[in-house]
Scaffold this active site. Structure first.
Site, PDB file in Angstrom:
ATOM      1  N   SER A   1       0.870  -1.186   0.000  1.00 34.15           N
ATOM      2  CA  SER A   1       0.000   0.000   0.000  1.00 34.15           C
ATOM      3  C   SER A   1       0.898   1.225   0.000  1.00 34.15           C
ATOM      4  O   SER A   1       2.018   1.182   0.545  1.00 34.15           O
ATOM      5  CB  SER A   1      -0.875   0.018   1.255  1.00 34.15           C
ATOM      6  OG  SER A   1      -1.531   1.269   1.379  1.00 34.15           O
TER       7      SER A   1
ATOM      8  N   TYR B   1      -1.149  -0.298  10.422  1.00 31.73           N
ATOM      9  CA  TYR B   1      -1.501  -0.681   9.045  1.00 31.73           C
ATOM     10  C   TYR B   1      -0.316  -0.401   8.105  1.00 31.73           C
ATOM     11  O   TYR B   1       0.103  -1.277   7.341  1.00 31.73           O
ATOM     12  CB  TYR B   1      -2.751   0.072   8.571  1.00 31.73           C
ATOM     13  CG  TYR B   1      -3.154  -0.281   7.162  1.00 31.73           C
ATOM     14  CD1 TYR B   1      -3.801  -1.472   6.881  1.00 31.73           C
ATOM     15  CD2 TYR B   1      -2.850   0.577   6.092  1.00 31.73           C
ATOM     16  CE1 TYR B   1      -4.144  -1.816   5.585  1.00 31.73           C
ATOM     17  CE2 TYR B   1      -3.196   0.252   4.796  1.00 31.73           C
ATOM     18  CZ  TYR B   1      -3.853  -0.947   4.546  1.00 31.73           C
ATOM     19  OH  TYR B   1      -4.187  -1.284   3.255  1.00 31.73           O
TER      20      TYR B   1
ATOM     21  N   LYS C   1       2.634  -2.950   6.048  1.00 35.07           N
ATOM     22  CA  LYS C   1       2.964  -2.851   4.621  1.00 35.07           C
ATOM     23  C   LYS C   1       4.460  -2.557   4.415  1.00 35.07           C
ATOM     24  O   LYS C   1       5.039  -2.988   3.417  1.00 35.07           O
ATOM     25  CB  LYS C   1       2.101  -1.787   3.941  1.00 35.07           C
ATOM     26  CG  LYS C   1       0.601  -2.071   3.973  1.00 35.07           C
ATOM     27  CD  LYS C   1       0.220  -3.383   3.294  1.00 35.07           C
ATOM     28  CE  LYS C   1      -1.296  -3.501   3.108  1.00 35.07           C
ATOM     29  NZ  LYS C   1      -1.682  -4.831   2.557  1.00 35.07           N
TER      30      LYS C   1
HETATM   31  P1  NAI Z   1     -11.218  -5.995   1.630  1.00 37.06           P
HETATM   32  O1  NAI Z   1     -11.316  -5.830   3.103  1.00 37.06           O
HETATM   33  O2  NAI Z   1     -12.397  -5.691   0.775  1.00 37.06           O
HETATM   34  O3  NAI Z   1     -10.754  -7.485   1.279  1.00 37.06           O
HETATM   35  C1  NAI Z   1      -9.895  -8.199   2.086  1.00 37.06           C
HETATM   36  C2  NAI Z   1     -10.251  -9.668   1.987  1.00 37.06           C
HETATM   37  O4  NAI Z   1      -9.317 -10.394   2.794  1.00 37.06           O
HETATM   38  C3  NAI Z   1     -11.653 -10.003   2.514  1.00 37.06           C
HETATM   39  O5  NAI Z   1     -12.335 -10.816   1.577  1.00 37.06           O
HETATM   40  C4  NAI Z   1     -11.378 -10.748   3.812  1.00 37.06           C
HETATM   41  O6  NAI Z   1     -12.366 -11.751   4.114  1.00 37.06           O
HETATM   42  C5  NAI Z   1     -10.027 -11.379   3.513  1.00 37.06           C
HETATM   43  N1  NAI Z   1      -9.283 -11.758   4.718  1.00 37.06           N
HETATM   44  C6  NAI Z   1      -9.116 -11.024   5.859  1.00 37.06           C
HETATM   45  N2  NAI Z   1      -8.388 -11.726   6.745  1.00 37.06           N
HETATM   46  C7  NAI Z   1      -8.068 -12.905   6.157  1.00 37.06           C
HETATM   47  C8  NAI Z   1      -7.323 -14.038   6.567  1.00 37.06           C
HETATM   48  N3  NAI Z   1      -6.755 -14.117   7.786  1.00 37.06           N
HETATM   49  N4  NAI Z   1      -7.190 -15.072   5.698  1.00 37.06           N
HETATM   50  C9  NAI Z   1      -7.770 -15.020   4.475  1.00 37.06           C
HETATM   51  N5  NAI Z   1      -8.496 -13.983   4.039  1.00 37.06           N
HETATM   52  C10 NAI Z   1      -8.647 -12.944   4.867  1.00 37.06           C
HETATM   53  O7  NAI Z   1      -9.975  -5.099   1.180  1.00 37.06           O
HETATM   54  P2  NAI Z   1      -9.603  -4.386  -0.215  1.00 37.06           P
HETATM   55  O8  NAI Z   1      -9.984  -2.958  -0.140  1.00 37.06           O
HETATM   56  O9  NAI Z   1     -10.061  -5.208  -1.359  1.00 37.06           O
HETATM   57  O10 NAI Z   1      -8.011  -4.470  -0.102  1.00 37.06           O
HETATM   58  C11 NAI Z   1      -7.330  -5.623  -0.496  1.00 37.06           C
HETATM   59  C12 NAI Z   1      -5.853  -5.461  -0.240  1.00 37.06           C
HETATM   60  O11 NAI Z   1      -5.365  -4.261  -0.818  1.00 37.06           O
HETATM   61  C13 NAI Z   1      -5.442  -5.415   1.234  1.00 37.06           C
HETATM   62  O12 NAI Z   1      -4.187  -6.033   1.389  1.00 37.06           O
HETATM   63  C14 NAI Z   1      -5.319  -3.930   1.501  1.00 37.06           C
HETATM   64  O13 NAI Z   1      -4.472  -3.669   2.588  1.00 37.06           O
HETATM   65  C15 NAI Z   1      -4.722  -3.480   0.171  1.00 37.06           C
HETATM   66  N6  NAI Z   1      -4.919  -2.073  -0.128  1.00 37.06           N
HETATM   67  C16 NAI Z   1      -6.173  -1.558  -0.264  1.00 37.06           C
HETATM   68  C17 NAI Z   1      -6.350  -0.227  -0.565  1.00 37.06           C
HETATM   69  C18 NAI Z   1      -7.701   0.347  -0.706  1.00 37.06           C
HETATM   70  O14 NAI Z   1      -7.798   1.613  -0.737  1.00 37.06           O
HETATM   71  N7  NAI Z   1      -8.766  -0.440  -0.826  1.00 37.06           N
HETATM   72  C19 NAI Z   1      -5.197   0.683  -0.750  1.00 37.06           C
HETATM   73  C20 NAI Z   1      -3.917   0.034  -0.586  1.00 37.06           C
HETATM   74  C21 NAI Z   1      -3.798  -1.290  -0.294  1.00 37.06           C
END
Ligand code: NAI
Length: 244
Positions: free
Chosen positions: A140, A150, A154
């Site tokens: 991120s 957080y 990263k």
């Molecule tokens: P999200 O919260 O929608 O999706 C995360 C997914 O990971 C969910 O489906 C959740 O059930 C799953 N998860 C959580 N803990 C878990 C575990 N222990 N084992 C397996 N699955 C698990 O998040 P989003 O927005 O799609 O982000 C995805 C990735 O991108 C993350 O790593 C986040 O940190 C990163 N990111 C997101 C940004 C954003 O603005 N949305 C910006 C920069 C990075």
């Protein structure tokens, strides 16, 4: 449109958000996609939609990661690609390093930082047996902007990316990362709410990212088009960060 024909790619956290976009795009380009997530209902739905395999996985557990490798090997014969995208994000608590509940902090880091290592440790032998592979970690821009837990996780993911690229490079396994900027997912809407409007003003490109904006970089890093690219962190962030 078959860059990933006969390739098996595991995407963690693919039940929703950015991981779901990766899973859908990979399937559209011919990959056998494994949706690895804690969320059974949403994960099974994505897998069914794309003709992939759902495996309930906790990326912070070595046993769970090893069980996934067994199940995927039985179904598809091995693993060529791994996207370490899962994280605790949408429901994340806000606190300071000096006061965050210690058990919460440990749990958070075990998923958001160690999860990428736990999965890589379980998967690399399968990639080695296939003659190589590609791993994409989800970092991120937070890693460059602040080091609350957080961002700190990263920073760790970036370090893992560099170190694992060296440990695995001799086996033909590449390890890179994507650093998304603020991206419009349900999790971000839950976290940031109206604050995203302010954030957008400081981006070079004045809009939030969409999950689909991340897809090009992810597929590039997983494909043979990036065969001499490893240990890199690619920001896909609308110009939020600049590193000279
Ligand atoms: P999200 O919260 O929608 O999706 C995360 C997914 O990971 C969910 O489906 C959740 O059930 C799953 N998860 C959580 N803990 C878990 C575990 N222990 N084992 C397996 N699955 C698990 O998040 P989003 O927005 O799609 O982000 C995805 C990735 O991108 C993350 O790593 C986040 O940190 C990163 N990111 C997101 C940004 C954003 O603005 N949305 C910006 C920069 C990075």
């Amino acid at each position: 449109m078959s860059r990933f024909e006969s390739k098996v790619v595991v995407v963690t956290g693919a039940a929703q958000g950015i991981g779901e976009a990766y899973a859908r795009a990979l399937a559209a380009e011919g990959a056998s996609v494994v949706v690895a997530d804690l969320n059974v209902e949403a994960g099974e739905k994505v897998a069914a939609d794309i003709g992939g395999l759902f495996v309930r996985t906790d990326v912070s557990s070595a046993e769970s990661a090893e069980a996934l490798v067994e199940q995927v090997t039985a179904a598809y014969g091995g693993i060529d690609g791994l996207v370490n995208n899962a994280a605790i994000y949408g429901e994340m608590q806000f606190d300071l390093l000096i006061s965050v509940d210690w058990d919460y902090y440990r749990k958070f880091m075990s998923v958001n930082m160690d999860g990428a290592l736990v999965m890589t440790r379980a998967v690399w032998k399968s990639m080695q047996q296939r003659g190589g592979g590609s791993i994409v970690n989800q970092s991120s821009t937070a890693a460059y902007l602040y080091s609350g837990f957080y961002g700190l996780a990263k920073v760790g993911v970036n370090g893992l990316t560099q170190q694992l690229a060296h440990e695995l490079g001799g086996m033909g396994i590449r390890v890179n990362a994507i650093a998304p900027g603020p991206t419009d997912t349900a999790a971000t809407r839950n976290q940031a709410g109206d604050a995203s409007k302010e954030l957008v003003k400081n981006l070079a490109i004045k809009r939030m990212g969409q999950p689909e904006d991340m897809v090009g970089a992810c597929l590039f890093l997983l494909s043979g088009e990036s065969s001499w690219v490893t240990g890199q962190i690619i920001a896909v962030d609308g110009g939020q960060t600049f590193r000279g």
